[in-house]
Write a protein that holds these residues in place. Structure first.
Motif, mmCIF file in Angstrom:
data_model
loop_
_atom_site.group_PDB
_atom_site.id
_atom_site.type_symbol
_atom_site.label_atom_id
_atom_site.label_comp_id
_atom_site.label_asym_id
_atom_site.label_seq_id
_atom_site.Cartn_x
_atom_site.Cartn_y
_atom_site.Cartn_z
ATOM 1 N N SER A 54 0.875 -1.243 -0.209
ATOM 2 C CA SER A 54 0.031 0.089 0.061
ATOM 3 C C SER A 54 0.896 1.402 0.144
ATOM 4 O O SER A 54 0.236 2.424 0.303
ATOM 5 N N ASP A 55 2.140 1.257 -0.182
ATOM 6 C CA ASP A 55 2.897 2.370 -0.238
ATOM 7 C C ASP A 55 3.113 2.712 -1.893
ATOM 8 O O ASP A 55 4.210 2.362 -2.582
ATOM 9 N N TYR A 56 2.234 3.300 -2.353
ATOM 10 C CA TYR A 56 1.942 3.584 -3.757
ATOM 11 C C TYR A 56 3.144 4.545 -4.076
ATOM 12 O O TYR A 56 3.477 4.280 -5.309
ATOM 13 N N VAL A 63 5.795 -0.060 -10.940
ATOM 14 C CA VAL A 63 4.403 -0.774 -11.278
ATOM 15 C C VAL A 63 3.708 0.398 -12.006
ATOM 16 O O VAL A 63 3.762 1.479 -11.718
ATOM 17 N N THR A 64 3.047 -0.524 -13.077
ATOM 18 C CA THR A 64 2.344 0.609 -13.823
ATOM 19 C C THR A 64 1.240 1.546 -13.172
ATOM 20 O O THR A 64 0.792 1.029 -12.000
ATOM 21 N N ARG A 65 1.058 2.640 -13.684
ATOM 22 C CA ARG A 65 -0.258 3.547 -13.205
ATOM 23 C C ARG A 65 -1.414 2.699 -13.014
ATOM 24 O O ARG A 65 -2.234 2.945 -12.035
ATOM 25 N N GLU A 66 -1.735 1.963 -14.151
ATOM 26 C CA GLU A 66 -3.160 1.386 -13.976
ATOM 27 C C GLU A 66 -2.873 0.100 -13.110
ATOM 28 O O GLU A 66 -4.223 0.019 -12.335
ATOM 29 N N LYS A 70 -5.495 0.292 -9.810
ATOM 30 C CA LYS A 70 -6.407 -1.046 -9.228
ATOM 31 C C LYS A 70 -6.098 -1.309 -7.824
ATOM 32 O O LYS A 70 -7.069 -1.899 -7.211
ATOM 33 N N LEU A 71 -4.962 -1.424 -7.342
ATOM 34 C CA LEU A 71 -4.613 -1.618 -6.230
ATOM 35 C C LEU A 71 -5.298 -1.008 -5.065
ATOM 36 O O LEU A 71 -5.790 -0.995 -4.139
ATOM 37 N N LYS A 72 -5.434 0.598 -5.470
ATOM 38 C CA LYS A 72 -5.901 1.641 -4.596
ATOM 39 C C LYS A 72 -7.261 1.295 -4.416
ATOM 40 O O LYS A 72 -8.131 1.452 -3.555
ATOM 41 N N ALA A 73 -7.843 0.989 -5.591
ATOM 42 C CA ALA A 73 -9.508 0.558 -5.691
ATOM 43 C C ALA A 73 -9.861 -0.639 -4.744
ATOM 44 O O ALA A 73 -10.734 -0.740 -4.136
#
Length: 151
Positions: A54-56, A63-66, A70-73
């Motif tokens: 979760s450390d974006y 990691v790709t933006r997409e 999706k991880l955030k969602a």
């Protein structure tokens, strides 16, 4: 066969430099290097007690933006209402072994969607994931991860 002094020096020099030439010939491709760097960094964070999933900001270079989107969602989902995976999305495991600090690329494969880089964890290389690598803004990044073996 008997070698002269000069010939012996050549043989000795060849033996000394052969490992260097062999390792140079086995240099990793850019996408494999990117996958390896990500996995080494990621597992070291987990092993030091951090939660890198979760450390974006830390994931952004790898990691790709997409995928980050999706991880955030997915983080916003209620685990009581939705079937949220109970394994780490990048290492495909619930935990880790102490020898997982040993990370290696053990192969790669090409398909229409991405370049698949096989990453092995541990001294025995017995936990393997498949990183799907794509280019984003001229940088190789992780799009998704698959488990090689299914239980």
């Amino acid at each position: 066969m008997k070698y002269s002094g000069a010939e012996m020096k050549i043989v000795v020099m060849a033996c000394l430099f052969f490992p260097w030439f062999a390792s140079a010939a086995q240099a990793l491709s850019p996408e494999s290097t990117a996958a390896l760097n990500f996995n080494k960094c990621y597992i070291s964070q987990i092993m030091s007690g951090k939660e890198p999933l979760s450390d974006y900001t830390a994931l952004k270079p790898y990691v790709t933006r997409e995928t980050i989107s999706k991880l955030k969602a997915m983080d916003k989902l209620d685990p009581n209402e939705y079937d949220v995976p109970d394994i780490d999305m990048f290492i495909k495991a619930q935990g880790y072994q102490n020898d997982w600090k040993n990370v290696a690329v053990v192969g790669s494969d090409y398909d229409a969607a991405c370049i698949q880089v096989y990453i092995a964890y541990g001294e025995k290389k017995d936990h393997i994931v498949i990183d799907c690598m794509v280019k984003e803004d001229n940088t190789w990044k992780l799009q998704s991860v698959a488990a090689r073996d299914f239980n």
